[in-house]
Design a protein around this motif. Structure first.
Motif, PDB file in Angstrom:
ATOM      1  N   PHE A 245       1.966  -4.957  -4.797  1.00 27.16           N
ATOM      2  CA  PHE A 245       1.838  -3.816  -3.889  1.00 27.16           C
ATOM      3  C   PHE A 245       1.119  -4.263  -2.620  1.00 27.16           C
ATOM      4  O   PHE A 245      -0.077  -3.998  -2.442  1.00 27.16           O
ATOM      5  N   PRO A 246       1.851  -4.957  -1.729  1.00 24.82           N
ATOM      6  CA  PRO A 246       1.239  -5.439  -0.484  1.00 24.82           C
ATOM      7  C   PRO A 246       0.660  -4.278   0.323  1.00 24.82           C
ATOM      8  O   PRO A 246       1.239  -3.181   0.350  1.00 24.82           O
ATOM      9  N   PRO A 247      -0.485  -4.485   0.964  1.00 23.81           N
ATOM     10  CA  PRO A 247      -1.123  -3.402   1.727  1.00 23.81           C
ATOM     11  C   PRO A 247      -0.206  -2.754   2.756  1.00 23.81           C
ATOM     12  O   PRO A 247      -0.251  -1.533   2.951  1.00 23.81           O
ATOM     13  N   GLU A 248       0.647  -3.570   3.395  1.00 24.87           N
ATOM     14  CA  GLU A 248       1.491  -3.024   4.466  1.00 24.87           C
ATOM     15  C   GLU A 248       2.600  -2.102   3.942  1.00 24.87           C
ATOM     16  O   GLU A 248       3.121  -1.268   4.683  1.00 24.87           O
ATOM     17  N   THR A 249       2.984  -2.253   2.688  1.00 22.15           N
ATOM     18  CA  THR A 249       4.055  -1.402   2.138  1.00 22.15           C
ATOM     19  C   THR A 249       3.600  -0.617   0.908  1.00 22.15           C
ATOM     20  O   THR A 249       4.419  -0.010   0.236  1.00 22.15           O
ATOM     21  N   ARG A 250       2.308  -0.638   0.618  1.00 18.52           N
ATOM     22  CA  ARG A 250       1.795  -0.033  -0.618  1.00 18.52           C
ATOM     23  C   ARG A 250       2.113   1.454  -0.700  1.00 18.52           C
ATOM     24  O   ARG A 250       2.591   1.947  -1.739  1.00 18.52           O
ATOM     25  N   HIS A 251       1.866   2.184   0.362  1.00 15.49           N
ATOM     26  CA  HIS A 251       2.088   3.634   0.332  1.00 15.49           C
ATOM     27  C   HIS A 251       3.564   3.968   0.151  1.00 15.49           C
ATOM     28  O   HIS A 251       3.914   4.915  -0.570  1.00 15.49           O
ATOM     29  N   ILE A 252       4.422   3.181   0.788  1.00 14.28           N
ATOM     30  CA  ILE A 252       5.859   3.429   0.656  1.00 14.28           C
ATOM     31  C   ILE A 252       6.323   3.160  -0.768  1.00 14.28           C
ATOM     32  O   ILE A 252       7.072   3.947  -1.353  1.00 14.28           O
ATOM     33  N   LEU A 253       5.847   2.051  -1.351  1.00 14.25           N
ATOM     34  CA  LEU A 253       6.238   1.705  -2.716  1.00 14.25           C
ATOM     35  C   LEU A 253       5.748   2.748  -3.714  1.00 14.25           C
ATOM     36  O   LEU A 253       6.503   3.187  -4.594  1.00 14.25           O
ATOM     37  N   LEU A 254       4.490   3.143  -3.607  1.00 19.94           N
ATOM     38  CA  LEU A 254       3.945   4.131  -4.535  1.00 19.94           C
ATOM     39  C   LEU A 254       4.655   5.474  -4.385  1.00 19.94           C
ATOM     40  O   LEU A 254       4.920   6.157  -5.386  1.00 19.94           O
ATOM     41  N   SER A 255       4.984   5.839  -3.158  1.00 18.05           N
ATOM     42  CA  SER A 255       5.729   7.085  -2.939  1.00 18.05           C
ATOM     43  C   SER A 255       7.110   7.013  -3.566  1.00 18.05           C
ATOM     44  O   SER A 255       7.585   7.986  -4.173  1.00 18.05           O
ATOM     45  N   ALA A 256       7.757   5.846  -3.436  1.00 21.13           N
ATOM     46  CA  ALA A 256       9.086   5.663  -4.030  1.00 21.13           C
ATOM     47  C   ALA A 256       9.014   5.729  -5.547  1.00 21.13           C
ATOM     48  O   ALA A 256       9.905   6.299  -6.202  1.00 21.13           O
ATOM     49  N   ILE A 257       7.957   5.144  -6.137  1.00 19.71           N
ATOM     50  CA  ILE A 257       7.801   5.169  -7.595  1.00 19.71           C
ATOM     51  C   ILE A 257       7.603   6.599  -8.088  1.00 19.71           C
ATOM     52  O   ILE A 257       8.206   7.026  -9.081  1.00 19.71           O
ATOM     53  N   VAL A 258       6.738   7.354  -7.389  1.00 21.98           N
ATOM     54  CA  VAL A 258       6.512   8.749  -7.768  1.00 21.98           C
ATOM     55  C   VAL A 258       7.796   9.557  -7.630  1.00 21.98           C
ATOM     56  O   VAL A 258       8.149  10.358  -8.515  1.00 21.98           O
TER      57      VAL A 258
END
Length: 347
Positions: A245-258
């Motif tokens: 979960f790289p800092p630059e894409t962390r929010h996007i990845l977590l949002s996609a997972i949710v």
């Protein structure tokens, strides 16, 4: 008089079988939409070069899914039976197999393109068809067998095109290692998918589970299994978490997972709906015919290479699906005619 457990099981079985007489078109269309959506979301999440925490991904998805359905139940939008220990014991093997199906599918998507992944899912149809012969007294006609041959041919073409497309850009050894891993997970996914679909069909008939019951128990029982595997198998060190979960894409990845966890409600529900309303083989066939829009979405959103080989493999696979659908329709008509007793033979 005390109720007879065998009679109760027969009543629930009859209810489950009677519900299969409804129109199969809505569950088929809904399953197609849910399948495309989940494939795209999961491909986006696991496509990172350093992503390795598949069990954590699946655990989060199942947890979000359970939270969503409980909210919907409390709001009286949907209804399903409360958690019961005996039902959980009966359903746990199915849920465990679902974990294996989803995990091996996500690992396959890490190493294979979406078109290749969807084409190789055809092999699951063959496994399910022969499983139905053994478990449910199914029958495979000549035309069905011919469609199976074309399914195998489409998979061979896809593999050949996959290797040729990757060779110019990478070392031979690197390409073969990556593809071998991908095809290994694909083989395991086909085996587990066939076992899961056949077992679920059999268990739905014996328990009388509704579609929401199946979805609820599948995800609820998956959470502890996924959590344990994630803690035991995966690396929870800070460095590995940063890579996944790289800092630059962390929010996007977590949002996609949710979001994928919420979307999992659709795939879980429509799978049970489609299997119950049609048959396990028809359900798998729908997934095969669904490969055209899925493959096209991979080419559009993930830049999968469009070549003569990849297009040919998709076309042959689609032809095999249509041929199979015709074969099953002819078989159903023949079986219907056989059940009609001629007037001369009636007493």
């Amino acid at each position: 008089m005390a109720p007879n457990s065998n009679d109760d099981a027969e009543v629930r079985k009859a209810l489950a079988e009677d519900s299969g007489s409804s129109n199969p078109l809505p569950p088929i269309l809904c399953y197609c939409a849910a399948s495309i959506g989940m494939t795209l979301i999961n491909k986006f999440v696991v496509s990172g070069a350093n992503f390795s925490m598949n069990f954590l991904l699946l655990c989060i998805q199942s947890t979000v899914c359970i939270c969503c359905v409980l909210i919907l139940k409390n709001a009286r939008i949907i209804s399903f039976r409360d958690f019961d220990v005996q039902d959980a014991k009966a359903w746990f093997p199915i849920s465990f197999m679902l974990v294996a199906v989803i995990y091996t599918g996500s690992k396959s998507l890490q190493y294979l393109s979406i078109p290749v992944y969807t084409i190789f899912k055809n092999l699951t149809i063959i496994l399910i068809a022969y499983g139905e012969v053994l478990w449910f007294g199914g029958r495979i006609t000549r035309l069905t067998f011919v469609s199976f041959i074309f399914m195998v041919i489409s998979s061979v073409i896809a593999a050949w095109a996959d290797v040729n497309d990757a060779m110019p850009t990478s070392s031979v050894q690197g390409v073969m290692d990556s593809l071998n891993i991908g095809y290994f997970w694909m083989l395991v996914n086909c085996l587990t998918s066939a076992g899961y679909v056949l077992s679920m069909r059999k268990r739905i008939k014996s328990t009388g589970f509704s579609d929401w019951d199946s979805m609820f128990y599948n995800n609820m029982l998956s959470i502890p299994v996924l959590a344990v595997f994630s803690i035991v198998v995966e690396d929870w060190g800070s460095e590995n978490l940063a890579r996944n979960f790289p800092p630059e894409t962390r929010h996007i990845l977590l949002s996609a997972i949710v979001f994928s966890g919420a979307a999992a409600i659709g795939i879980s529900f429509t799978t049970a709906w489609c299997v119950r309303t049609t048959s396990s083989t028809t359900y798998s066939m729908v997934g095969a015919l669904n490969k055209l829009p899925v493959a096209a979405s991979g080419m559009i959103f993930f830049g999968d290479v469009v070549t003569f080989g990849s297009v040919s493999a998709i076309a042959v696979g689609f032809f095999a699906g249509v041929l199979y659908a015709i074969a099953k329709n002819n078989q159903k008509k023949a079986e219907t005619r056989e059940t009609i007793i001629p007037l001369a033979n009636r007493n």
